[in-house]
Scaffold this motif. Structure first.
Motif, PDB file in Angstrom:
ATOM      1  N   PRO A  19       0.836  -1.201   0.000  1.00  0.00           N
ATOM      2  CA  PRO A  19       0.000   0.000   0.000  1.00  0.00           C
ATOM      3  C   PRO A  19       0.872   1.252   0.000  1.00  0.00           C
ATOM      4  O   PRO A  19       1.769   1.373   0.844  1.00  0.00           O
ATOM      5  CB  PRO A  19      -0.801  -0.121   1.309  1.00  0.00           C
ATOM      6  CG  PRO A  19      -0.730  -1.566   1.679  1.00  0.00           C
ATOM      7  CD  PRO A  19       0.598  -2.041   1.197  1.00  0.00           C
ATOM      8  N   PRO A  20       0.676   2.185  -0.920  1.00  0.00           N
ATOM      9  CA  PRO A  20       1.536   3.372  -0.996  1.00  0.00           C
ATOM     10  C   PRO A  20       1.628   4.142   0.325  1.00  0.00           C
ATOM     11  O   PRO A  20       2.709   4.601   0.710  1.00  0.00           O
ATOM     12  CB  PRO A  20       0.870   4.213  -2.090  1.00  0.00           C
ATOM     13  CG  PRO A  20       0.157   3.220  -2.941  1.00  0.00           C
ATOM     14  CD  PRO A  20      -0.327   2.159  -1.998  1.00  0.00           C
ATOM     15  N   VAL A  25       4.071   7.244   0.726  1.00  0.00           N
ATOM     16  CA  VAL A  25       3.793   7.794  -0.605  1.00  0.00           C
ATOM     17  C   VAL A  25       2.405   8.416  -0.595  1.00  0.00           C
ATOM     18  O   VAL A  25       1.414   7.763  -0.238  1.00  0.00           O
ATOM     19  CB  VAL A  25       3.871   6.700  -1.690  1.00  0.00           C
ATOM     20  CG1 VAL A  25       3.442   7.262  -3.049  1.00  0.00           C
ATOM     21  CG2 VAL A  25       5.287   6.148  -1.768  1.00  0.00           C
ATOM     22  N   THR A  26       2.333   9.667  -0.965  1.00  0.00           N
ATOM     23  CA  THR A  26       1.061  10.376  -1.009  1.00  0.00           C
ATOM     24  C   THR A  26       0.290   9.994  -2.262  1.00  0.00           C
ATOM     25  O   THR A  26       0.816  10.039  -3.379  1.00  0.00           O
ATOM     26  CB  THR A  26       1.276  11.898  -0.993  1.00  0.00           C
ATOM     27  OG1 THR A  26       2.013  12.249   0.186  1.00  0.00           O
ATOM     28  CG2 THR A  26      -0.056  12.629  -1.003  1.00  0.00           C
ATOM     29  N   ALA A  34      -2.756  -0.935  -7.833  1.00  0.00           N
ATOM     30  CA  ALA A  34      -3.164  -0.955  -6.426  1.00  0.00           C
ATOM     31  C   ALA A  34      -1.992  -0.682  -5.503  1.00  0.00           C
ATOM     32  O   ALA A  34      -2.158  -0.071  -4.445  1.00  0.00           O
ATOM     33  CB  ALA A  34      -3.784  -2.314  -6.105  1.00  0.00           C
ATOM     34  N   GLY A  35      -0.821  -1.120  -5.884  1.00  0.00           N
ATOM     35  CA  GLY A  35       0.343  -0.950  -5.037  1.00  0.00           C
ATOM     36  C   GLY A  35       1.218   0.199  -5.482  1.00  0.00           C
ATOM     37  O   GLY A  35       0.731   1.249  -5.920  1.00  0.00           O
ATOM     38  N   LEU A  36       2.520   0.006  -5.372  1.00  0.00           N
ATOM     39  CA  LEU A  36       3.463   1.049  -5.757  1.00  0.00           C
ATOM     40  C   LEU A  36       3.697   1.061  -7.261  1.00  0.00           C
ATOM     41  O   LEU A  36       3.725   0.016  -7.916  1.00  0.00           O
ATOM     42  CB  LEU A  36       4.807   0.813  -5.056  1.00  0.00           C
ATOM     43  CG  LEU A  36       4.862   1.000  -3.538  1.00  0.00           C
ATOM     44  CD1 LEU A  36       6.218   0.556  -3.018  1.00  0.00           C
ATOM     45  CD2 LEU A  36       4.574   2.450  -3.166  1.00  0.00           C
ATOM     46  N   ARG A  37       3.879   2.255  -7.806  1.00  0.00           N
ATOM     47  CA  ARG A  37       4.333   2.367  -9.178  1.00  0.00           C
ATOM     48  C   ARG A  37       5.831   2.090  -9.236  1.00  0.00           C
ATOM     49  O   ARG A  37       6.534   2.166  -8.230  1.00  0.00           O
ATOM     50  CB  ARG A  37       4.055   3.777  -9.719  1.00  0.00           C
ATOM     51  CG  ARG A  37       2.586   4.168  -9.764  1.00  0.00           C
ATOM     52  CD  ARG A  37       2.429   5.522 -10.439  1.00  0.00           C
ATOM     53  NE  ARG A  37       1.040   5.910 -10.599  1.00  0.00           N
ATOM     54  CZ  ARG A  37       0.443   6.895  -9.954  1.00  0.00           C
ATOM     55  NH1 ARG A  37       1.143   7.604  -9.067  1.00  0.00           N
ATOM     56  NH2 ARG A  37      -0.826   7.188 -10.169  1.00  0.00           N
ATOM     57  N   ARG A  38       6.301   1.778 -10.437  1.00  0.00           N
ATOM     58  CA  ARG A  38       7.740   1.516 -10.596  1.00  0.00           C
ATOM     59  C   ARG A  38       8.583   2.704 -10.152  1.00  0.00           C
ATOM     60  O   ARG A  38       9.581   2.546  -9.445  1.00  0.00           O
ATOM     61  CB  ARG A  38       8.055   1.182 -12.062  1.00  0.00           C
ATOM     62  CG  ARG A  38       7.669  -0.214 -12.497  1.00  0.00           C
ATOM     63  CD  ARG A  38       7.947  -0.399 -13.977  1.00  0.00           C
ATOM     64  NE  ARG A  38       7.656  -1.762 -14.402  1.00  0.00           N
ATOM     65  CZ  ARG A  38       7.592  -2.135 -15.664  1.00  0.00           C
ATOM     66  NH1 ARG A  38       7.799  -1.255 -16.638  1.00  0.00           N
ATOM     67  NH2 ARG A  38       7.334  -3.403 -15.976  1.00  0.00           N
ATOM     68  N   GLU A  39       8.151   3.898 -10.556  1.00  0.00           N
ATOM     69  CA  GLU A  39       8.954   5.070 -10.219  1.00  0.00           C
ATOM     70  C   GLU A  39       8.955   5.341  -8.718  1.00  0.00           C
ATOM     71  O   GLU A  39       9.937   5.845  -8.166  1.00  0.00           O
ATOM     72  CB  GLU A  39       8.462   6.299 -10.983  1.00  0.00           C
ATOM     73  CG  GLU A  39       6.997   6.662 -10.773  1.00  0.00           C
ATOM     74  CD  GLU A  39       6.073   6.018 -11.794  1.00  0.00           C
ATOM     75  OE1 GLU A  39       4.974   6.563 -12.031  1.00  0.00           O
ATOM     76  OE2 GLU A  39       6.454   4.958 -12.347  1.00  0.00           O
TER      77      GLU A  39
END
Length: 286
Positions: A19-20, A25-26, A34-39
């Motif tokens: 979860p971001p 991560v805002t 749903a989760g983190l982006r690659r960047e």
């Protein structure tokens, strides 16, 4: 089913399950993942987006230990999952060599198993095939005797024959632990075609397995309590210990024991005194 030994796929699955907000991560606007982006993961790990993208796609083949540790921290991996990540990185450049792991055990080990009469004990391999078990384990796992020898795989019975093999009282945690173990085994034994076939069979045949596999959790079976729901003695809690054989075969000895002076000890003694005709178990065991 993902490539069992693929570093990039493991990273992608774990990234999708973080979860971001759990890593600061805002979240702004609509997200396609749903989760983190690659960047986002690249920034958290202190690597370039281009390098991380190449790593996930299999085009960066030799990540350093520092990079892997940074990714482990960003993905919030525990020690077992971090070691699994490092192991996958080592496997990436190795040419696969399909290997057969025998389903036999040494005669001396079988003799030791048979002398362990006070507690249930069994020998499993990394695929969770039941290779051998003593009399008391046969009484505890009463349905094992009804399963053909070649099909005595606990994961297959748990996920594909759950209506009949409903022995574990904590089914949710048991299924999650089973999948996490198989994920770890896939990293330790990447050249085992029977393991790959088993995971493929379970992924197709069980929605629960498929969902848990996608979570990419990794663990090894260790010591701890296991609750069984037995048809003759009811719920019984036993403490599990595992002893890995040092020969690289993936085989391990599992023992199950109750707390001293407990109702579980009384129930296990009651089970030991049951005749084989009481629960339909055969006289001989492989």
């Amino acid at each position: 089913m993902d490539d069992l030994g693929d570093l990039g796929t493991f990273l992608q699955l774990r990234r999708a399950n973080v979860p971001p907000e759990s890593v600061g991560v805002t979240i702004g606007g609509r997200r396609r993942v749903a989760g983190l982006r690659r960047e986002e993961l690249a920034q958290l790990a202190g690597v370039s987006v281009d390098y991380y993208t190449r790593l996930e796609q299999g085009r960066a083949t030799q990540p350093s230990e520092q990079v892997l540790d940074a990714l482990s921290r960003a993905l919030q991996l525990d020690d077992v999952a971090r070691a699994h990540l490092h192991n996958l990185a080592k496997q990436r450049n190795r040419r696969p060599r399909p290997t057969s792991y025998p389903a036999t055990i040494r005669p001396r080990l079988r003799q030791i198993l048979d002398t362990m009469s006070e507690y249930p004990a069994m020998i499993l391999n990394h695929r969770i095939d039941v290779l051998a078990y003593n009399r008391l384990a046969g009484l505890l796992y009463w349905d094992l005797d009804q399963v053909p020898v070649d099909d005595r795989n606990l994961a297959r019975m748990i996920f594909l024959d759950a209506d009949r093999f409903d022995l574990y009282a904590d089914r949710s945690s048991c299924t999650a632990a089973t999948v996490a173990h198989l994920r770890h085994a896939a990293g330790e034994f990447p050249d085992d075609p029977e393991l790959a076939a088993l995971i493929g069979e379970l992924s197709i045949g069980s929605r629960r397995f498929s969902e848990l596999w996608a979570a990419a959790d990794v663990s090894v079976r260790g010591h701890g309590s296991q609750r069984f729901r037995h048809p003759m003695i009811g719920v019984i809690t036993l403490h599990q210990e595992r002893f890995m054989l040092p020969d690289g075969s993936g085989q391990e000895l599992i023992t199950l024991a109750p707390e001293s002076d407990s109702i579980d000890e009384d129930n296990l003694r009651l089970l030991a005194n049951l005749g084989v005709d009481d629960i339909g178990a055969p006289q001989s065991r492989p």
